[in-house]
Write an enzyme that holds these catalytic residues in place. Structure first.
Site, PDB file in Angstrom:
ATOM      1  N   LYS A   1       4.120  12.378  49.245  1.00  0.00           N
ATOM      2  CA  LYS A   1       2.734  12.456  48.787  1.00  0.00           C
ATOM      3  C   LYS A   1       2.656  12.201  47.281  1.00  0.00           C
ATOM      4  O   LYS A   1       3.617  12.467  46.568  1.00  0.00           O
ATOM      5  CB  LYS A   1       2.180  13.871  49.037  1.00  0.00           C
ATOM      6  CG  LYS A   1       1.878  14.206  50.475  1.00  0.00           C
ATOM      7  CD  LYS A   1       1.353  15.634  50.583  1.00  0.00           C
ATOM      8  CE  LYS A   1       1.058  16.002  52.026  1.00  0.00           C
ATOM      9  NZ  LYS A   1      -0.025  15.206  52.638  1.00  0.00           N
TER      10      LYS A   1
ATOM     11  N   ARG B   1       1.620  16.928  63.694  1.00  0.00           N
ATOM     12  CA  ARG B   1       1.459  16.561  65.103  1.00  0.00           C
ATOM     13  C   ARG B   1       2.810  16.509  65.827  1.00  0.00           C
ATOM     14  O   ARG B   1       2.871  16.703  67.042  1.00  0.00           O
ATOM     15  CB  ARG B   1       0.726  15.213  65.194  1.00  0.00           C
ATOM     16  CG  ARG B   1       1.441  14.057  64.547  1.00  0.00           C
ATOM     17  CD  ARG B   1       0.512  12.894  64.205  1.00  0.00           C
ATOM     18  NE  ARG B   1      -0.350  13.196  63.063  1.00  0.00           N
ATOM     19  CZ  ARG B   1      -1.305  12.408  62.607  1.00  0.00           C
ATOM     20  NH1 ARG B   1      -1.538  11.232  63.187  1.00  0.00           N
ATOM     21  NH2 ARG B   1      -2.027  12.752  61.563  1.00  0.00           N
TER      22      ARG B   1
HETATM   23  N1  BES Z   1      -1.045  18.478  55.831  1.00  0.00           N
HETATM   24  C1  BES Z   1      -1.549  17.159  55.780  1.00  0.00           C
HETATM   25  C2  BES Z   1      -3.057  17.076  55.960  1.00  0.00           C
HETATM   26  C3  BES Z   1      -3.882  17.577  54.823  1.00  0.00           C
HETATM   27  C4  BES Z   1      -4.162  16.781  53.737  1.00  0.00           C
HETATM   28  C5  BES Z   1      -4.462  18.824  54.892  1.00  0.00           C
HETATM   29  C6  BES Z   1      -4.966  17.249  52.723  1.00  0.00           C
HETATM   30  C7  BES Z   1      -5.279  19.290  53.883  1.00  0.00           C
HETATM   31  C8  BES Z   1      -5.533  18.493  52.796  1.00  0.00           C
HETATM   32  C9  BES Z   1      -0.916  16.313  56.867  1.00  0.00           C
HETATM   33  O1  BES Z   1       0.386  16.626  57.222  1.00  0.00           O
HETATM   34  C10 BES Z   1      -0.913  14.909  56.348  1.00  0.00           C
HETATM   35  O2  BES Z   1      -0.246  14.676  55.384  1.00  0.00           O
HETATM   36  N2  BES Z   1      -1.677  14.042  56.974  1.00  0.00           N
HETATM   37  C11 BES Z   1      -1.807  12.706  56.530  1.00  0.00           C
HETATM   38  C12 BES Z   1      -1.691  11.812  57.732  1.00  0.00           C
HETATM   39  C13 BES Z   1      -1.521  10.373  57.390  1.00  0.00           C
HETATM   40  C14 BES Z   1      -0.134  10.124  56.846  1.00  0.00           C
HETATM   41  C15 BES Z   1      -1.740   9.555  58.630  1.00  0.00           C
HETATM   42  C16 BES Z   1      -3.173  12.542  55.886  1.00  0.00           C
HETATM   43  O3  BES Z   1      -4.145  13.133  56.364  1.00  0.00           O
HETATM   44  O4  BES Z   1      -3.263  11.872  54.870  1.00  0.00           O
HETATM   45 ZN    ZN Z   2       1.872  15.680  55.982  1.00  0.00          ZN
END
Ligand code: BES
Ligand code: ZN
Ligand code: ZN
Length: 474
Positions: free
Chosen positions: A253, A327
């Protein structure tokens, strides 16, 4: 966290700060000029005399008053008084005997603040609430006492899981979370089973293992069982994502606000809270809580984009982004729920996607379900507890986006409709069992706290689900 004493009485004892709920348009106390206080929801006016303080808190117009109005008003008032150094408060609920529960809940939820680990704890945390009196008429004392006791149970457990939720990644690893769950379960009528890495490998939990591999802190699966209902009644399975820290892994990230990913465990915390409170309340239901927990890190043994993972029930996942990890651990846990417990429904809680925050913002969680009855039950419960949910689609259309050439499914689709595609991903492992997915990414914590509660972990989902269970989940 301190233990709070609650008394239901007909008149205040001692000199607590008095909280008076004010309906817009009613008569102001003598001497208060009308321009100083209009009684709008959340508005406050502090009155002092020689012996005590009275805080007026606005409820707005009479016709619009509901449970959450009292919950928020009590929270706002308590937060206000704590900032002034108050410790003992009395809620004047004589005019609102049916809202004793929500008001007590609001007061206890507002009284929680994460203490942190600063050098001077006194400087770090504001005062805590010591004594709460609930004032009602003589003939409402019994009714009010029952409401107050249940509200205290639920709000105290909610604050407990908020407190665990607010611990950062270095202090709350999957193993530490499992230990805490075991301790908390022991104090109650709960059976707690823990899978360590070795057990996960023995039993074929390929998803949880893959996500946990990049971290020096190994993953766990935590399962809590509560039997309060008839022996033959199939349980409801509650599954919660508990990623103790989500760096994104190899698909790392960006740095901004990455610290907030310590709250990526709040789905699991919701499940823990529901099970603890159900046991404390002795709810007449059978529940299984499943909490897959891992730390998503880019260590030397981390899983990678392109990897193909075999989950517990044999379905395979093509990993195209290691940041879509929730997931993957949920797939194993949902499969385990289905295969081992044959539940009547599976309800899953996760901070799954940033996309749901884009769609719904911070006030409503995304509700994705295959059952109209479950949809209606959760919407109705949310209106009562103030944890709002909004129905979103989960149908077959979204499966196309995650079709894979080399596995059952791939773990990301395109950006379009991705909260829905993610929901349809997790649904696959529930197969024909009625399924609810609550995407709580926008509601599980807040960095911009409203007036009635502190920032940080919210405990979203705990009260919602307990309310739905008490009303009788279909
Ligand atoms: N934990 C995150 C989702 C999230 C992001 C929750 C910001 C709260 C605030 C999850 O594991 C994630 O990183 N999801 C990605 C998925 C993408 C890579 C398809 C997302 O939502 O950007
Ligand atoms: Zn994630
Ligand atoms: Zn995550």
């Amino acid at each position: 966290m301190s233990s709070l004493k609650i008394d239901v009485r007909t008149a205040p004892q001692g000199t607590p700060d008095l909280i008076t709920f004010f309906v817009k348009g009613s008569a102001l106390p003598a001497g208060v000029p009308p321009e100083e206080f209009d009684g709008a929801p959340g508005s406050t006016l502090l009155l002092r005399d020689k012996t005590h303080r009275t805080l007026l808190i606005g409820l707005g117009a009479k016709e619009k008053i509901e449970a959450d109005t009292l919950r928020r008003a009590a929270g706002t008032a308590i937060k206000h008084l704590l900032k002034l150094g108050g410790k003992d408060a009395a809620l004047d609920l004589v005019p609102f005997p049916d809202y004793v529960g929500p008001a007590v809940e609001g007061a206890i939820l507002a009284s929680y603040k994460f203490d942190g680990f600063g050098k001077d704890p006194a400087k770090n945390s504001r005062g805590t609430l010591r004594d709460l009196q609930v004032l009602v008429s003589e003939h409402e004392v019994t009714n009010a006492s029952v409401q107050a006791r249940d509200a205290q149970t639920v709000a105290t457990v909610t604050n407990l899981v908020r407190d665990i939720g607010n611990l950062p990644g270095n202090m709350l690893t999957p193993a530490i979370l499992a230990e805490k769950a075991q301790e908390l379960g022991k104090e109650r009528e709960l059976t707690v089973k823990i899978w360590t890495e070795r057990h996960l490998a023995r039993d074929g939990f390929g998803g949880i293992l893959a996500v946990g591999k990049g971290s020096a802190n190994p993953p766990r699966l935590i399962v809590l069982e509560y039997h309060g209902g008839a022996k033959k009644t199939p349980p409801i399975a509650l599954v919660g994502k508990a990623v103790t820290f989500d760096t994104g892994g190899i698909s790392i990230k960006p740095g901004a606000q990455m610290d907030e990913m310590k709250w990526d465990k709040m789905g699991g915390m919701a499940v823990l809270g529901i099970l603890l409170a159900a046991a404390d309340l002795k709810l007449p239901v059978n529940l299984i809580g499943l909490i897959p927990s891992a730390e998503n890190m880019p260590g030397p043994d981390a899983y990678r984009p392109g990897d193909i993972i075999t989950t517990l029930d044999g379905k395979t996942i093509e990993v195209l982004n290691t940041d879509a990890e929730g997931r993957i651990i949920l797939a194993d846990a949902i499969a385990h729920a289905r295969l081992t417990y044959k539940p009547s429904a599976i309800v899953e809680y996760s901070t799954l996607t940033g996309a749901v925050v884009m769609a719904l913002g911070y006030r409503r969680a995304g509700l994705f379900t295959t059952s109209e009855k479950l949809r209606d039950a959760f919407i109705a419960a949310g209106k009562i507890t103030g944890e709002l949910v909004w129905p979103m689609p989960i149908d077959e259309e979204y499966r196309e986006a995650i079709a894979s050439d080399v596995a059952t499914v791939k773990n990301i689709g395109g950006r379009e409709g991705s909260a829905c595609a993610s929901a349809s991903f997790v649904k696959l492992w529930a197969e024909e069992i009625p399924f609810v997915h609550l995407d709580i990414a926008g509601t599980a914590w807040t960095t911009k706290p409203p007036a009635h509660v502190e920032g940080g972990a919210s405990g979203f989902g705990v009260r919602l689900t307990l309310q739905a269970l008490r009303a009788g989940l279909p």
